[in-house]
Design a protein around this motif. Structure first.
Motif, PDB file in Angstrom:
ATOM      1  N   MET A 109      23.809 -14.429  -4.349  1.00 11.10           N
ATOM      2  CA  MET A 109      23.899 -14.098  -5.646  1.00 11.10           C
ATOM      3  C   MET A 109      22.809 -14.851  -6.711  1.00 11.10           C
ATOM      4  O   MET A 109      22.988 -15.950  -6.874  1.00 11.10           O
ATOM      5  N   ILE A 110      22.024 -14.159  -7.329  1.00  5.83           N
ATOM      6  CA  ILE A 110      21.134 -14.892  -8.292  1.00  5.83           C
ATOM      7  C   ILE A 110      21.759 -14.898  -9.583  1.00  5.83           C
ATOM      8  O   ILE A 110      22.260 -14.031 -10.165  1.00  5.83           O
ATOM      9  N   HIS A 111      21.697 -16.143 -10.139  1.00  7.39           N
ATOM     10  CA  HIS A 111      22.379 -16.540 -11.533  1.00  7.39           C
ATOM     11  C   HIS A 111      20.928 -16.623 -12.408  1.00  7.39           C
ATOM     12  O   HIS A 111      20.356 -17.553 -12.700  1.00  7.39           O
ATOM     13  N   TRP A 112      21.032 -15.262 -13.123  1.00  8.85           N
ATOM     14  CA  TRP A 112      19.462 -15.109 -13.886  1.00  8.85           C
ATOM     15  C   TRP A 112      19.973 -15.720 -15.237  1.00  8.85           C
ATOM     16  O   TRP A 112      20.974 -15.652 -15.903  1.00  8.85           O
ATOM     17  N   ARG A 113      18.911 -16.633 -15.666  1.00  8.58           N
ATOM     18  CA  ARG A 113      19.145 -17.088 -17.191  1.00  8.58           C
ATOM     19  C   ARG A 113      18.658 -16.108 -18.216  1.00  8.58           C
ATOM     20  O   ARG A 113      18.058 -14.980 -17.584  1.00  8.58           O
ATOM     21  N   HIS A 169      17.259 -17.103 -21.291  1.00 10.18           N
ATOM     22  CA  HIS A 169      16.285 -17.651 -22.593  1.00 10.18           C
ATOM     23  C   HIS A 169      15.259 -18.451 -21.857  1.00 10.18           C
ATOM     24  O   HIS A 169      15.303 -19.245 -21.022  1.00 10.18           O
ATOM     25  N   ALA A 198      14.864 -21.692 -19.265  1.00  7.68           N
ATOM     26  CA  ALA A 198      14.612 -21.608 -17.843  1.00  7.68           C
ATOM     27  C   ALA A 198      13.390 -22.486 -17.710  1.00  7.68           C
ATOM     28  O   ALA A 198      13.384 -23.119 -16.484  1.00  7.68           O
ATOM     29  N   LEU A 222      10.975 -17.482 -12.322  1.00  7.48           N
ATOM     30  CA  LEU A 222      10.678 -16.213 -11.953  1.00  7.48           C
ATOM     31  C   LEU A 222      11.077 -15.205 -13.268  1.00  7.48           C
ATOM     32  O   LEU A 222      12.364 -15.305 -13.178  1.00  7.48           O
ATOM     33  N   LEU A 223      10.226 -14.710 -13.724  1.00  3.78           N
ATOM     34  CA  LEU A 223      10.738 -13.785 -15.059  1.00  3.78           C
ATOM     35  C   LEU A 223      10.650 -12.285 -14.499  1.00  3.78           C
ATOM     36  O   LEU A 223       9.665 -11.879 -13.786  1.00  3.78           O
ATOM     37  N   ASP A 224      11.737 -11.733 -14.775  1.00  3.47           N
ATOM     38  CA  ASP A 224      11.985 -10.255 -14.422  1.00  3.47           C
ATOM     39  C   ASP A 224      12.141  -9.552 -15.621  1.00  3.47           C
ATOM     40  O   ASP A 224      13.129  -9.562 -16.290  1.00  3.47           O
TER      41      ASP A 224
END
Lengths: 152, 30
Positions: free
Chosen positions: B1-5, B7, B11, B23-25
């Motif tokens: 499970m990816i914990h996306w930040r 801000h 990050a 890694l910016l998505d």
């Protein structure tokens, strides 16, 4: 991506090993500064950033889990290369070739594996050795074409 | 499970502390 690619462990393990992941909803008002800063135009849009926010690698478009994992690993290897961390770049490019040899990212990994080895040891013969492998393994790839001047 | 930040600055700081990249998505929920 959120329903097919990102839930897979093969993807999350690579993302977490090398990066802090950041998602930006390009429809939100508060995303405008980031959209402008990185000249974003189309999703999916992935960037690998250094800790000062400078971009080291990018790719666009949906990829299924194995292809995403290979592309991300290749991207992190390239980020290492651009940060002059040659030994780590070699390790990560080698991992792309070992784990994902038939991926679309593999020819690029082999091309830059030779570059990383050459940068680490300019006196060695590794660049030509790796590029020679590229000619045999991925003869139709763009990366084979990019080294074809040595075939003349 | 990816914990996306959510801000960028948060990050970047975290990446600096952990010697990682960001890694910016960019995504479109529609």
């Amino acid at each position: 991506m959120d329903t097919v690619t990102y839930p897979e462990t093969i993807v999350s393990e690579i993302v977490d090993r090398f990066s802090i992941p950041l998602q930006c909803n390009n429809q939100e008002e508060e995303a405008r500064p980031l959209v402008a800063r990185y000249h974003h135009v189309w999703t999916p849009d992935l960037r690998i950033l250094d800790t000062d926010g400078s971009e080291l690698y990018r790719w666009n478009g949906y990829l299924p889990p194995e292809e995403f994992a290979a592309r991300a690993l290749c991207g992190f290897a390239h980020a290492r290369l651009r940060m002059l961390q040659y030994a780590q770049a070699e390790e990560e490019y080698s991992e792309v070739l070992r784990r994902f040899p038939t991926s679309y990212a593999a020819p690029e990994a082999l091309y830059f594996l030779g570059v990383a080895q050459y940068r680490r040891d300019p006196q060695g013969n590794d660049l030509r050795k790796e590029w020679h492998k590229l000619q045999g393994r991925y003869p139709s790839s763009e990366w084979r074409l990019k080294q074809s001047f040595i075939e003349q | 499970m990816i914990h996306w930040r959510k801000h960028l600055e948060e990050a970047l700081d975290e990446a600096g502390q952990q010697r990682k990249f960001v890694l910016l998505d960019f995504f479109n929920p529609g």
